[in-house]
Design an enzyme around this catalytic site. Structure first.
Site, PDB file in Angstrom:
ATOM      1  N   ASP A 116     -35.795  -3.558  63.394  1.00 52.02           N
ATOM      2  CA  ASP A 116     -35.551  -2.377  62.571  1.00 52.02           C
ATOM      3  C   ASP A 116     -36.766  -1.457  62.716  1.00 52.02           C
ATOM      4  OD1 ASP A 116     -37.548  -3.477  61.073  1.00 52.02           O
ATOM      5  OD2 ASP A 116     -36.322  -3.918  59.340  1.00 52.02           O
ATOM      6  N   GLY A 128     -28.818   2.315  54.507  1.00 55.04           N
ATOM      7  CA  GLY A 128     -28.795   2.743  53.111  1.00 55.04           C
ATOM      8  C   GLY A 128     -27.684   2.118  52.290  1.00 55.04           C
ATOM      9  N   ASP A 138     -26.623  -8.078  59.736  1.00 52.36           N
ATOM     10  CA  ASP A 138     -27.796  -8.938  59.529  1.00 52.36           C
ATOM     11  C   ASP A 138     -28.013  -9.062  58.041  1.00 52.36           C
ATOM     12  OD1 ASP A 138     -29.112  -6.099  59.286  1.00 52.36           O
ATOM     13  OD2 ASP A 138     -30.578  -7.507  58.500  1.00 52.36           O
ATOM     14  N   CYS A 176     -17.537 -28.635  59.578  1.00 55.02           N
ATOM     15  CA  CYS A 176     -18.666 -28.016  60.287  1.00 55.02           C
ATOM     16  C   CYS A 176     -19.299 -29.026  61.242  1.00 55.02           C
ATOM     17  CB  CYS A 176     -19.699 -27.519  59.279  1.00 55.02           C
ATOM     18  SG  CYS A 176     -21.162 -26.790  60.039  1.00 55.02           S
ATOM     19  N   CYS A 222     -22.445 -28.651  62.603  1.00 56.66           N
ATOM     20  CA  CYS A 222     -23.888 -28.410  62.745  1.00 56.66           C
ATOM     21  C   CYS A 222     -24.670 -29.711  62.562  1.00 56.66           C
ATOM     22  CB  CYS A 222     -24.369 -27.347  61.761  1.00 56.66           C
ATOM     23  SG  CYS A 222     -24.673 -27.965  60.092  1.00 56.66           S
ATOM     24  N   CYS A 245     -24.478 -31.158  59.051  1.00 60.51           N
ATOM     25  CA  CYS A 245     -23.198 -31.772  58.660  1.00 60.51           C
ATOM     26  C   CYS A 245     -22.863 -33.002  59.500  1.00 60.51           C
ATOM     27  CB  CYS A 245     -22.083 -30.730  58.727  1.00 60.51           C
ATOM     28  SG  CYS A 245     -22.260 -29.485  57.427  1.00 60.51           S
ATOM     29  N   HIS A 283     -27.441 -24.982  58.490  1.00 65.31           N
ATOM     30  CA  HIS A 283     -26.010 -25.010  58.168  1.00 65.31           C
ATOM     31  C   HIS A 283     -25.499 -23.627  57.764  1.00 65.31           C
ATOM     32  CE1 HIS A 283     -22.129 -25.894  56.518  1.00 65.31           C
ATOM     33  NE2 HIS A 283     -22.495 -25.241  55.444  1.00 65.31           N
TER      34      HIS A 283
END
Lengths: 381, 381
Positions: free
Chosen positions: B94, B221, B271, B309, B311, B314, B340
């Site tokens: 940014d 904004g 994001d 899940c 991951c 998990c 996760h």
């Protein structure tokens, strides 16, 4: 598979150093070995995969902490500690003795055991040789430890003797409890030699324990504030009383130099929170001494912590980046430096093992110490 | 390879949702995408390998934080942010605009730029369209953002209009600085549409920026304290002004439901710090709503956070274990739940992409929302 088997695979001719292979229900462990400490069912800042990647083959967990939180019953209900924490290699649990004496409040010691208040919430608790053993049964480690009294340093000789005798009587009760549990096939119970820095009391303690033919023996009550030379002397005087064909575990020790000194004197197993604790304070162990990350000298240092280290931290990150993370209080740095420090300790064990096999332990020790203490680049160890 | 290429690869017929492929100097990014936030050159609690394992293809870093610590010159000297932080996939920075207005003290806004005091040490600093662009050149992200004024919510219409006009003039100066730098081959500069919740000012802002033919456009904004409905309305009213063949990035948004609502309205990139921030507070995102780990109901819960899940968290750990780690303040839990939650957000993007390709975006959205908000097992999203 035998529940517990230990073979000395090589001996150094000029010292008492030896290399060995320990076979446990959850796998094999080469000795000398350094056990990372997973106090509360987690090696701080690291995942089990991280610990494995460091080359660790066994880790330690603390009975005292686990009995208070989450509780031994919960651990048992979740399938035991291995499954609970996702670590299917060997685990050793201490008996809670050391923590009761170092952490808990308002202890009362009787022949029966120890009453104390939890350091977490003040709750009244009790540990006896029987309950400490049963709790360790529920946790389910490969190696469990006899419940001992761990006295402060220094303590007067008459108190030490009294305490040694009680610890021996407690060891017998642990041994009985363990035998009667029928769990001797799944877990091995080690005895702990006490006696502070009094050689004849260490001898007395060791001889009393030998009666029970434990599969392994630990030296306890060291690293409690005494000078390093005193630790080495205790090991030197005590190790000869411990059977040569059984593993010898030095509890709560220690630094890189402690490993060299105590393997030289015949010890096989070690544990200490130091490598992960100093990592969280931003201190890394390297072959050339310590690196204190906050120091400005590393702000633009593109080198890894240790150029000869192959750990994840040293493969990918510069000192400059690690310093930035530490200054910025980014969590990643705690993991990376913990990982490196643990790898560093494990690699020392690997170096010692090779040196023993090549019959050049003292030369290897001299080489390590020269670089570690005399390098200009790092702070002193 | 082109510095920046964007192709819409599929469009949903009943909504404005689209799937796309963004090609950047450090790799390809499938959209819709959720960029994890690596504020200080680290996605909190995670390693780059963890972020990759979550399926993330691009991450965001904050110019404001990096310029203050460790400084853009140091990052440049270390070979740029990719090398410094060991992440060789795309990065977006940014412009510092948002943080200057949300974190810094004693701001003074002039036509020239913004003077402010560092929130770290009170040091006086300045950001101008030129310096914000040059700092982003030193950091070296694949996508850099124009320097904008990010105003508080609510703000009076006349101030918003004044600010929109200034942001447009600043955008031109960013564009000039970028063009003259000769770095257009390595970094793509996106414009940021402002205008608060005034449709005609959003339109005015978008039209002013279109003159510079930026390779991508962001809506800024938003997510500054206004109701969710207002965010969705701004997106609905603004997206149509942004070129359909260029990526549309909604800054600082958002939650699982925000992703669905805003992709439906034509946005491609997102994001937010939310998934990693709530993870550090012990809150996990699951298909059935939120899991608050400290709640006693999970003390003996052997299930993973989310049974569907895949991951690392998990695959290996129970809610009971994660809760224990959280109660015991063990660092590992911060990493596991962050991992996760990030995987959860990335998986939503994958689900949306597939739904768009199958032309069933609204059905997939309805399925997700029903499970996420109406399940009895989890707290509400």
């Amino acid at each position: 598979m035998a529940v517990h088997e230990f073979k000395v695979t090589a001996k150094d001719e000029k010292t008492f150093a030896r290399a060995g292979l320990l076979t446990l229900p959850h796998g094999k462990v080469m000795t000398p070995c350094y056990m990372p400490v997973g106090t509360q069912a987690s090696v701080k800042a690291l995942s089990p995969e991280d610990v494995l990647a460091c080359g660790s083959e066994i880790l330690l967990a603390n009975t005292y902490h686990l009995m208070l939180r989450p509780g031994a019953d919960l651990v048992e209900k979740m399938g035991g500690l291995h499954r609970f924490m996702h670590w299917d290699k060997p685990i050793l649990t201490d008996s809670g003795g050391f923590q009761v004496f170092s952490l808990a409040d308002l202890r009362k010691i009787t022949e029966q055991g120890v009453e104390f208040q939890s350091h977490l919430d003040g709750r009244k608790c009790e540990l006896t040789p029987e309950s400490a053993t049963q709790i360790q049964h529920k946790i389910g480690a490969d190696i469990i430890m006899a419940f001992d009294e761990c006295i402060p340093y220094p303590s007067p000789e008459d108190y030490v003797e009294q305490s040694v005798d009680r610890t021996s009587r407690w060891a017998e009760r642990c041994w009985q409890t363990h035998r009667q549990s029928g769990r001797e096939k799944e877990q091995a119970l080690y005895g702990i030699v006490q006696g502070a820095n009094f050689p004849h009391l260490r001898e007395k303690s060791a001889k009393a324990l030998l009666a029970f033919d434990f599969p392994g023996y630990a030296i306890g009550g060291v690293s409690v504030g005494e000078p390093k030379a005193s630790i080495y002397r205790v090991v030197e005087q005590t190790a000869p009383y411990l059977p040569a064909h059984k593993p010898r575990y030095l509890m709560g020790v220690g630094t890189p130099e402690d490993l060299w000194e105590c393997v030289e004197r015949g010890m096989d197993m070690f544990d200490c929170v130091m490598p992960t604790r100093i990592a969280r304070n931003g201190t890394a162990l390297t072959r050339k001494g310590r690196v204190i990350l906050k120091n400005a000298q590393y702000a633009q240092d593109e080198r890894p912590l240790d150029e000869s280290c192959g750990c994840e931290c040293c493969r990918h990150y510069s000192r400059a980046y690690l310093r930035h993370l530490f200054q910025a209080e980014e969590l990643l740095v705690l993991r990376l430096v913990s990982l490196h420090n643990l790898r560093f300790m494990t690699e020392i064990c690997e170096t010692m093992r090779t040196a023993i096999e090549l019959n050049r332990f003292l030369e290897a020790k001299r080489e390590f110490m020269a670089l570690y203490f005399d390098s200009s680049s790092g702070a002193k160890g």
